[in-house]
Enzyme design. Sequence first.
Site, PDB file in Angstrom:
ATOM      1  N   GLU A   5       0.827  -1.209   0.000  1.00 39.78           N
ATOM      2  CA  GLU A   5       0.000   0.000   0.000  1.00 39.78           C
ATOM      3  C   GLU A   5       0.861   1.259   0.000  1.00 39.78           C
ATOM      4  O   GLU A   5       0.515   2.256  -0.636  1.00 39.78           O
ATOM      5  CB  GLU A   5      -0.932  -0.008   1.213  1.00 39.78           C
ATOM      6  CG  GLU A   5      -1.936  -1.153   1.238  1.00 39.78           C
ATOM      7  CD  GLU A   5      -2.797  -1.231  -0.008  1.00 39.78           C
ATOM      8  OE1 GLU A   5      -3.083  -0.162  -0.607  1.00 39.78           O
ATOM      9  OE2 GLU A   5      -3.176  -2.343  -0.406  1.00 39.78           O
ATOM     10  N   ASP A   7       3.873  -4.394  -5.900  1.00 41.14           N
ATOM     11  CA  ASP A   7       4.546  -5.587  -5.358  1.00 41.14           C
ATOM     12  C   ASP A   7       6.061  -5.432  -5.444  1.00 41.14           C
ATOM     13  O   ASP A   7       6.782  -5.756  -4.494  1.00 41.14           O
ATOM     14  CB  ASP A   7       4.132  -6.838  -6.137  1.00 41.14           C
ATOM     15  CG  ASP A   7       2.684  -7.242  -5.891  1.00 41.14           C
ATOM     16  OD1 ASP A   7       2.081  -6.729  -4.927  1.00 41.14           O
ATOM     17  OD2 ASP A   7       2.163  -8.071  -6.667  1.00 41.14           O
TER      18      ASP A   7
END
Length: 484
Positions: free
Chosen positions: A134, A202
Amino acid sequence: MFKRTRSLICLSVAAVIGTPAPILANTLDLPDIGTTASGTLTIDQEIRYGDAYMRMLRASQPVVNDPVLNAYIDNLGHRLVANASDVKTPFTFFMIRDRNINAFAFFGGYVALHSGLFLHAQSESELASVVAHEIAHVTQRHLARSMEEQARRSPATMAALAGALLLAIASPEAGMAAITATTAGSMQGRINYTRSNEKEADRFGIATLAKAGFEVNAMPRFFGRLADEYRYASKPPPMLLTHPLPEDRITDSRARAQNYPARRVDPSLNYHLARARIVARYTGIEATAAQDWFKRKGSKAGPGIQPAFQYGKALVHLDNNQLDEASVILTKLLQQHPDNLFYLDAMSDLYIAQKQPEKAVSMLEKALKSAPNNAVITINYANALLKQEKNEEAVKVLQRYTHDNPDDVNGWHLLSEANIHLGASDEDLAARAEILALKANWNKAIQYYTQASQLAELGSLKQARYDARIDQLMVQRDRFLALQ
């Protein structure tokens, strides 16, 4: 400590996920398209949007105002931020009481974690992998970049586009309905663009995990377990609606993790203490079921995290007024770790429940000598002073606390309570006005400050302070409304 358990403004990090589509080609070397999108929104604008949406969330979502959990999440989040790339905004981490697995980020560095995430993450590294992902959405400005991409495909203005995509943060299905109704561009292009954002998050997230000293394999392990568990579910959790996990993304993250040296990370006691606190107080399960959970999990746990399950049992005893049972456990735990915030907080609650707030005050005064600016100890200390009816002392502590922590509603609630006991109606109104402002209830906040000003002595410094705050709130209200 004491237990208290949409304006069209913001765009979700994954607002544009829809029906399944062909998976993008797998590549380990995603292009670093950087943190562009300055033509869409400036950093200052993002911060203003983030602050506005956070205020709406406080008013509409069950944000957890738990000092100990907030301190844990904040410490974990900023450990990761300190090791992240391209950080351009401050970060705020908070938790929403929701058993669904989800996490999301939005403008201005705000990162929300659902309490249900703790029930599925089996280690601190797994939780950190979600938080790092995030953080990457924020640092790589995926919100603004997604808006820019949408603008290229649709004649809608930026304001209309932001409005159409707002709901996807808290309600992915409603958000998708708004997108479909408002924008006319290619849905396939929006899906692909968002999937590339997920892979980029990621990639940056794994790098942050490695630099921060966490286990990098935790990301593919957690994602893989989540995908397997809900592969055939008719209603997947919100996290899989906003953060889809196609097989190539999991494979990608696993391959990236292998590029880093293997690292053995000892289990985090504080993570398991936070998890135990959530099970005991924020899942809504009955005491018997919670105690059974602690017994089963504790029987398989290593010695390093055993205290967490004892702590969980103590909280259940405490919350069910089984004070003797709670006392036996907490006394032992605090003797082993006298500076642990989880234990200090619980023991303070215990002393107050035993109608011995003076013991809590004495214990916390000693703790404050070692950590004079610690927010958890300070807010508990103020609460204990109130229960000891030392209201004037409590007000002094809380005035400093709210100055240093203006976004913590706990401080304002206690300050309101202390002033009620002192008969200071104007200061009570002012404290309640700050709570209303934190929830974007501007008109009511201004009304309360106006009433406080009328109660204050004419021409006094206190009246001048109230009037100056009214002016500030009016400016904030106008800026807030201008974002709509």
